[in-house]
Motif scaffolding. Structure first.
Motif, PDB file in Angstrom:
ATOM      1  N   LEU A 400      -5.864  -4.798 -53.109  1.00 29.94           N
ATOM      2  CA  LEU A 400      -6.214  -6.114 -53.633  1.00 29.94           C
ATOM      3  C   LEU A 400      -7.725  -6.309 -53.677  1.00 29.94           C
ATOM      4  CD1 LEU A 400      -3.542  -8.467 -52.000  1.00 29.94           C
ATOM      5  CD2 LEU A 400      -3.634  -7.647 -54.361  1.00 29.94           C
ATOM      6  N   THR A 401      -8.433  -5.781 -52.679  1.00 30.42           N
ATOM      7  CA  THR A 401      -9.893  -5.918 -52.662  1.00 30.42           C
ATOM      8  C   THR A 401     -10.512  -5.217 -53.864  1.00 30.42           C
ATOM      9  OG1 THR A 401      -9.907  -6.051 -50.239  1.00 30.42           O
ATOM     10  CG2 THR A 401     -11.985  -5.471 -51.323  1.00 30.42           C
ATOM     11  N   ARG A 402     -10.084  -3.998 -54.144  1.00 28.17           N
ATOM     12  CA  ARG A 402     -10.622  -3.253 -55.289  1.00 28.17           C
ATOM     13  C   ARG A 402     -10.186  -3.881 -56.612  1.00 28.17           C
ATOM     14  NH1 ARG A 402      -9.132   2.867 -54.837  1.00 28.17           N
ATOM     15  NH2 ARG A 402     -10.569   2.936 -56.627  1.00 28.17           N
ATOM     16  N   LEU A 403      -8.940  -4.332 -56.671  1.00 23.29           N
ATOM     17  CA  LEU A 403      -8.440  -4.960 -57.894  1.00 23.29           C
ATOM     18  C   LEU A 403      -9.218  -6.238 -58.181  1.00 23.29           C
ATOM     19  CD1 LEU A 403      -6.342  -5.041 -60.194  1.00 23.29           C
ATOM     20  CD2 LEU A 403      -4.830  -6.295 -58.637  1.00 23.29           C
ATOM     21  N   ASN A 404      -9.468  -7.028 -57.149  1.00 25.49           N
ATOM     22  CA  ASN A 404     -10.201  -8.277 -57.340  1.00 25.49           C
ATOM     23  C   ASN A 404     -11.601  -8.014 -57.887  1.00 25.49           C
ATOM     24  OD1 ASN A 404     -10.799 -11.234 -56.784  1.00 25.49           O
ATOM     25  ND2 ASN A 404     -12.323 -10.255 -55.484  1.00 25.49           N
ATOM     26  N   ASP A 455       1.082 -15.450 -45.406  1.00 21.72           N
ATOM     27  CA  ASP A 455      -0.260 -14.877 -45.414  1.00 21.72           C
ATOM     28  C   ASP A 455      -0.818 -15.031 -46.819  1.00 21.72           C
ATOM     29  OD1 ASP A 455      -2.547 -13.126 -44.765  1.00 21.72           O
ATOM     30  OD2 ASP A 455      -1.544 -11.798 -46.193  1.00 21.72           O
ATOM     31  N   SER A 456      -2.029 -15.565 -46.927  1.00 18.36           N
ATOM     32  CA  SER A 456      -2.544 -15.792 -48.277  1.00 18.36           C
ATOM     33  C   SER A 456      -4.053 -15.656 -48.302  1.00 18.36           C
ATOM     34  CB  SER A 456      -2.139 -17.179 -48.780  1.00 18.36           C
ATOM     35  OG  SER A 456      -2.505 -17.353 -50.112  1.00 18.36           O
ATOM     36  N   GLY A 457      -4.546 -14.690 -49.085  1.00 18.32           N
ATOM     37  CA  GLY A 457      -5.969 -14.569 -49.340  1.00 18.32           C
ATOM     38  C   GLY A 457      -6.337 -15.299 -50.617  1.00 18.32           C
ATOM     39  N   LEU A 458      -7.591 -15.148 -51.052  1.00 19.89           N
ATOM     40  CA  LEU A 458      -8.080 -15.826 -52.252  1.00 19.89           C
ATOM     41  C   LEU A 458      -7.435 -15.234 -53.502  1.00 19.89           C
ATOM     42  CD1 LEU A 458     -10.203 -18.014 -53.002  1.00 19.89           C
ATOM     43  CD2 LEU A 458     -11.796 -16.142 -53.448  1.00 19.89           C
ATOM     44  N   ILE A 459      -7.158 -16.102 -54.479  1.00 21.22           N
ATOM     45  CA  ILE A 459      -6.597 -15.624 -55.745  1.00 21.22           C
ATOM     46  C   ILE A 459      -7.556 -14.640 -56.404  1.00 21.22           C
ATOM     47  CG2 ILE A 459      -5.172 -17.651 -56.138  1.00 21.22           C
ATOM     48  CD1 ILE A 459      -7.318 -18.776 -57.909  1.00 21.22           C
ATOM     49  N   LEU A 460      -7.023 -13.786 -57.268  1.00 23.14           N
ATOM     50  CA  LEU A 460      -7.811 -12.709 -57.877  1.00 23.14           C
ATOM     51  C   LEU A 460      -8.725 -13.229 -58.986  1.00 23.14           C
ATOM     52  CD1 LEU A 460      -5.012 -10.001 -58.235  1.00 23.14           C
ATOM     53  CD2 LEU A 460      -6.788 -10.093 -56.475  1.00 23.14           C
ATOM     54  N   LEU A 463     -13.905 -14.642 -56.866  1.00 24.06           N
ATOM     55  CA  LEU A 463     -15.065 -14.321 -56.043  1.00 24.06           C
ATOM     56  C   LEU A 463     -15.092 -12.821 -55.786  1.00 24.06           C
ATOM     57  CD1 LEU A 463     -17.441 -15.603 -54.474  1.00 24.06           C
ATOM     58  CD2 LEU A 463     -15.917 -15.725 -52.482  1.00 24.06           C
ATOM     59  N   LYS A 464     -16.174 -12.168 -56.196  1.00 24.91           N
ATOM     60  CA  LYS A 464     -16.239 -10.713 -56.130  1.00 24.91           C
ATOM     61  C   LYS A 464     -16.171 -10.191 -54.697  1.00 24.91           C
ATOM     62  CE  LYS A 464     -18.519  -6.889 -58.460  1.00 24.91           C
ATOM     63  NZ  LYS A 464     -19.558  -6.524 -59.451  1.00 24.91           N
ATOM     64  N   VAL A 465     -16.710 -10.931 -53.735  1.00 24.36           N
ATOM     65  CA  VAL A 465     -16.759 -10.450 -52.347  1.00 24.36           C
ATOM     66  C   VAL A 465     -15.525 -10.869 -51.554  1.00 24.36           C
ATOM     67  CG1 VAL A 465     -19.273 -10.392 -52.325  1.00 24.36           C
ATOM     68  CG2 VAL A 465     -18.088 -12.489 -51.631  1.00 24.36           C
ATOM     69  N   ALA A 466     -14.502 -11.395 -52.212  1.00 23.76           N
ATOM     70  CA  ALA A 466     -13.296 -11.795 -51.480  1.00 23.76           C
ATOM     71  C   ALA A 466     -12.689 -10.599 -50.761  1.00 23.76           C
ATOM     72  CB  ALA A 466     -12.275 -12.398 -52.451  1.00 23.76           C
ATOM     73  N   ALA A 467     -12.238 -10.836 -49.523  1.00 20.09           N
ATOM     74  CA  ALA A 467     -11.639  -9.771 -48.713  1.00 20.09           C
ATOM     75  C   ALA A 467     -10.207 -10.154 -48.374  1.00 20.09           C
ATOM     76  CB  ALA A 467     -12.451  -9.552 -47.441  1.00 20.09           C
ATOM     77  N   TYR A 468      -9.369  -9.148 -48.189  1.00 20.16           N
ATOM     78  CA  TYR A 468      -7.949  -9.363 -47.914  1.00 20.16           C
ATOM     79  C   TYR A 468      -7.556  -8.595 -46.654  1.00 20.16           C
ATOM     80  CZ  TYR A 468      -8.268 -11.084 -52.656  1.00 20.16           C
ATOM     81  OH  TYR A 468      -8.652 -11.785 -53.767  1.00 20.16           O
ATOM     82  N   GLU A 469      -6.522  -9.070 -45.989  1.00 19.78           N
ATOM     83  CA  GLU A 469      -6.089  -8.463 -44.736  1.00 19.78           C
ATOM     84  C   GLU A 469      -4.644  -8.006 -44.843  1.00 19.78           C
ATOM     85  OE1 GLU A 469      -6.620 -11.084 -41.492  1.00 19.78           O
ATOM     86  OE2 GLU A 469      -8.804 -11.307 -41.757  1.00 19.78           O
TER      87      GLU A 469
END
Length: 563
Positions: A400-404, A455-460, A463-469
């Motif tokens: 998800l980090t790379r895709l975002n 569990d929910s991170g930022l939508i794709l 924000l380019k620096v968004a991180a996911y866990e």
């Protein structure tokens, strides 16, 4: 510089007129061409290109399979064109034509008069509506020559207007028929577009038409005859009338059953004989016939455009359907099923399976904001990027980090994407899970107990620096993990606000946890349809079910199963 257009005759006998305004115009089967004809089997994907070089247009064949021909001779390199030259490719015949009416059409102005605002500014003018011409016996019945002239003009108009013609040709034809019917040499046909009169055909130049004339015709639906402008007080102050030496004029509405869609204006400069009431009568009836024909042609053009759009959407839907899995993956130790239903021909929901040689299985489910073609285009890009990034196993959070990062800058400001991603190991039952603003997954135990994984991170794409866990859950034999889009959880009855909801979804999943994965999807869909009372779906709906091990229930055939 002269303006040119292509007059294109197609195999189905339709004619298309395409203005040559850009520097290059490509022709071929591919939708990437400015002129695309995907149903022409003899065209190459990009067959040829028209190019402007100074004041000259050239045609160049782009290594097409079946060749490009100019006036019947095959051309191998670029070839200069002259007006009237015919370029043939596939089943198309394209004639280069010089546009003559464009300059004339822009030399029409509506000008205000000092008499504007008076209730009835015309004094020595014949003003009448269409109804007065259609009631009772003809006022010209006792004048055989006039009656014959009117009848001949109307018969000719009926015959000429009966043929199939594109709209822009109809404008010219109607104006020519009008000029001929009353022996005039100057005139203009205008249509009402976005509240303003727009010239569509003109013979003559420098038309400066009184605003008072237009108001009588358009607002009061009256046909107007000014026999001699020098005695008409409403027009005596018009500098345009004096400058053009207009002696007599007629203006009639293009009136359908309910609306006035435009007008025909004719005037006679520098002549002794003015227009007559008989001319007004004839032109009023002809304009009514012409207006109905124009409206039919416009509706036919709209219908044709809608058919083409529907055909394109259906083809896009088939292409998009091919991007989704057509069968569950071969994943030993797992039972997997998926379902997707766009609310329109194409949609923005996406799901996919990525089995790896070591037995692990990656699963993604995404929802592009919005519906229809814009969402489907983003879904297609998402599919390509996901396949590239998941060629090798990766943790859901890393994926998800790379895709975002790859989506930032690609997503328009009013579009976003939510996604859930998992990586399941059937040997151990370990599931890694990460979410980019997506609906919570449902963990369903074999005994029917359910749990939402919130569990929910930022939508794709924001924000380019968004991180996911990554978060880990453990599946025992018979346990399930269910991913879904909001077309499932947010389904509503028509006219009501209550949603199907996560709680109701969990109850249905828990009560049917013993069913095979595909039948569990059927159970959810039936419950949703029952809740919405079979109301139309207002959002794309997608479901994915992953069970560790196999269901102990006896499989039964179901018509609602996805893959």
């Amino acid at each position: 510089m002269p303006a040119f257009q292509l007059v294109i005759d197609q195999a189905d006998e339709r004619t298309l007129q395409y203005p040559l305004e850009a520097e290059r115009v490509h022709v071929g089967r591919s939708t990437g061409n400015e002129l695309s004809f995907p149903e022409d089997p003899r065209l190459s994907r990009t067959h040829l290109v028209f190019e402007r070089r100074g004041d000259v247009w050239l045609v160049r064949d782009l290594s097409s399979k079946n060749g490009t021909f100019v006036n019947g001779h095959r051309v191998m390199t670029e070839h200069p064109l002259a007006a009237g030259d015919v370029v043939s490719a596939g089943e198309l015949s394209m004639r280069l034509a010089e546009v003559e009416a464009a300059e004339t059409a822009h030399s029409v102005m509506i000008v205000s008069d000092e008499a504007e605002g008076e209730e009835h500014p015309f004094s020595k003018t014949v003003v009448a509506d269409l109804g007065s011409f259609l009631k009772g016996p003809s006022a010209m019945a006792d004048q055989p020559d006039v009656a014959r002239k009117q009848m001949e003009a109307l018969v000719r108009a009926g015959r000429e207007l009966a043929g199939l013609r594109p709209l822009n040709e109809l404008f010219e034809l109607i104006l020519d028929l009008s000029l001929s019917a009353v022996s005039a040499r100057r005139g203009v046909l205008m249509l009402l577009e976005e509240g303003k009169l727009s010239p569509k055909a003109a013979k003559g130049d420098n038309f400066r038409i009184s605003k008072a004339v237009c108001e009588q015709v358009m607002e009061h639906r009256k046909s107007l005859l000014v026999k001699d402008t020098q005695f008409e007080q409403a027009l005596m102050s018009s500098h345009s009338i004096a400058a053009e030496a207009v002696k007599s004029l007629i203006a009639v509405p293009l009136q359908t059953n309910n609306d006035v869609i435009g007008l025909i204006y004719l005037d006679t400069p520098h002549i002794i004989a003015p227009f007559t009431e008989e001319d007004l009568s004839l032109l009023t009836v002809m304009a009514n016939v012409a207006a109905i024909r124009l409206e039919h042609a416009r509706l036919a053009a709209v219908e044709q455009a809608e058919r083409i759009m529907q055909r394109d959407l259906e083809q896009a839907g088939e292409i998009q359907k091919g991007l989704l899995p057509d069968a569950p993956p071969d994943a030993p130790g797992l039972e997997v099923a998926g379902f997707n239903e766009p609310c329109r021909t194409v949609g923005g929901d996406y799901y996919d399976f990525f089995p790896y040689p070591d037995g692990r299985l990656a699963v993604v489910l995404a929802d592009v904001a919005g519906k229809g073609m814009p969402a489907s285009l983003m879904m297609s890009s998402l599919h390509a990027r996901s396949h590239l990034l998941l060629e090798e196993p990766a943790s859901p959070a890393a994926f998800l980090t790379r895709l975002n990062r790859s989506m930032v800058g690609f997503c328009p400001a009013n579009r976003f994407i939510t996604m859930a991603a998992i990586l399941v190991d059937p040997a151990t039952g370990s599931v890694q899970y990460a979410s980019a603003g997506h609906n919570p997954a449902v963990l369903v135990r074999a005994n029917g107990e359910t749990e939402l994984i919130r569990d929910s991170g930022l939508i794709l794409g924001i924000l380019k620096v968004a991180a996911y866990e990554d978060h880990t859950v453990q599946l025992s034999d018979g346990d399930l993990l269910v991913l879904y889009s909001d077309g499932i959880s947010e389904a509503t009855r028509a006219g009501e606000d209550e949603e199907f909801g996560e709680e109701r979804l969990c109850r249905v999943l828990g009560a049917n946890a013993h069913l095979p994965a595909a039948q569990l999807i059927d159970a959810v869909l039936r419950a949703r349809a029952h809740f919405t009372q079979h109301a139309p779906n207002f959002d794309d709906a997608t479901l994915v079910v992953i069970r560790r091990g196999r269901s102990k229930a006896v499989p039964t055939w179901s018509t609602l199963s996805g893959v």
